[in-house]
Write a protein that holds these residues in place. Structure first.
Motif, PDB file in Angstrom:
ATOM      1  N   VAL A   1       8.193   2.790  -2.270  1.00  0.00           N
ATOM      2  CA  VAL A   1       8.436   4.128  -2.811  1.00  0.00           C
ATOM      3  C   VAL A   1       7.671   4.312  -4.115  1.00  0.00           C
ATOM      4  O   VAL A   1       7.043   5.353  -4.343  1.00  0.00           O
ATOM      5  N   ARG A   2       7.691   3.301  -4.992  1.00  0.00           N
ATOM      6  CA  ARG A   2       6.951   3.389  -6.255  1.00  0.00           C
ATOM      7  C   ARG A   2       5.453   3.565  -6.005  1.00  0.00           C
ATOM      8  O   ARG A   2       4.784   4.351  -6.674  1.00  0.00           O
ATOM      9  N   ARG A   3       4.927   2.810  -5.052  1.00  0.00           N
ATOM     10  CA  ARG A   3       3.504   2.918  -4.732  1.00  0.00           C
ATOM     11  C   ARG A   3       3.161   4.313  -4.226  1.00  0.00           C
ATOM     12  O   ARG A   3       2.151   4.908  -4.618  1.00  0.00           O
ATOM     13  N   GLU A   4       4.018   4.859  -3.335  1.00  0.00           N
ATOM     14  CA  GLU A   4       3.774   6.197  -2.793  1.00  0.00           C
ATOM     15  C   GLU A   4       3.831   7.247  -3.902  1.00  0.00           C
ATOM     16  O   GLU A   4       3.012   8.165  -3.930  1.00  0.00           O
ATOM     17  N   GLN A   5       4.792   7.112  -4.818  1.00  0.00           N
ATOM     18  CA  GLN A   5       4.884   8.054  -5.927  1.00  0.00           C
ATOM     19  C   GLN A   5       3.648   7.958  -6.816  1.00  0.00           C
ATOM     20  O   GLN A   5       3.128   8.975  -7.276  1.00  0.00           O
ATOM     21  N   GLY A   6       3.188   6.757  -7.065  1.00  0.00           N
ATOM     22  CA  GLY A   6       1.986   6.569  -7.868  1.00  0.00           C
ATOM     23  C   GLY A   6       0.775   7.216  -7.221  1.00  0.00           C
ATOM     24  O   GLY A   6      -0.047   7.846  -7.902  1.00  0.00           O
ATOM     25  N   GLU A   7       0.659   7.072  -5.909  1.00  0.00           N
ATOM     26  CA  GLU A   7      -0.464   7.687  -5.195  1.00  0.00           C
ATOM     27  C   GLU A   7      -0.392   9.208  -5.271  1.00  0.00           C
ATOM     28  O   GLU A   7      -1.406   9.873  -5.455  1.00  0.00           O
ATOM     29  N   ARG A   8       0.821   9.761  -5.130  1.00  0.00           N
ATOM     30  CA  ARG A   8       0.969  11.213  -5.225  1.00  0.00           C
ATOM     31  C   ARG A   8       0.606  11.711  -6.622  1.00  0.00           C
ATOM     32  O   ARG A   8      -0.054  12.733  -6.776  1.00  0.00           O
ATOM     33  N   ILE A   9       1.041  10.969  -7.645  1.00  0.00           N
ATOM     34  CA  ILE A   9       0.725  11.358  -9.024  1.00  0.00           C
ATOM     35  C   ILE A   9      -0.782  11.310  -9.251  1.00  0.00           C
ATOM     36  O   ILE A   9      -1.364  12.221  -9.836  1.00  0.00           O
TER      37      ILE A   9
END
Length: 90
Positions: free
Chosen positions: A47-55
């Motif tokens: 989830v953290r990785r996906e949020q980082g990619e979205r940001i």
């Protein structure tokens, strides 16, 4: 005397078997808990990785938008948080 030794041996073996069973059960429970925590940690990391990619994608998109021709505010525009140069009256 022989009966007492048989009883003592039975108690000893019973206690030993109970201790072995308890240790096996505890080890199994610890392994299950450890596996659950690792799975939870992996899910949180995903989830953290996906949020980082979205940001990152939003930031890149914002930078491209600014460079391509972003809207500029009108010349007489004053943001709400800017204080006016007029002195305050007490």
């Amino acid at each position: 005397m022989k009966l007492i030794l048989q009883i003592a041996l039975g108690v000893f073996l019973g206690t030993l078997a109970a201790q072995f069973a308890f240790d096996s059960w505890r080890t199994r429970q610890e392994n299950i808990a450890k596996a659950d925590m690792e799975k939870l940690w992996a899910d949180q990391e995903k989830v953290r990785r996906e949020q980082g990619e979205r940001i990152r994608a939003l930031l890149l998109q914002g930078r491209q938008g600014n460079a391509a021709g972003a809207k500029k505010p009108p010349a007489d525009f004053v943001p709400d948080d800017v204080q006016m140069d007029t002195p305050k009256q007490n």
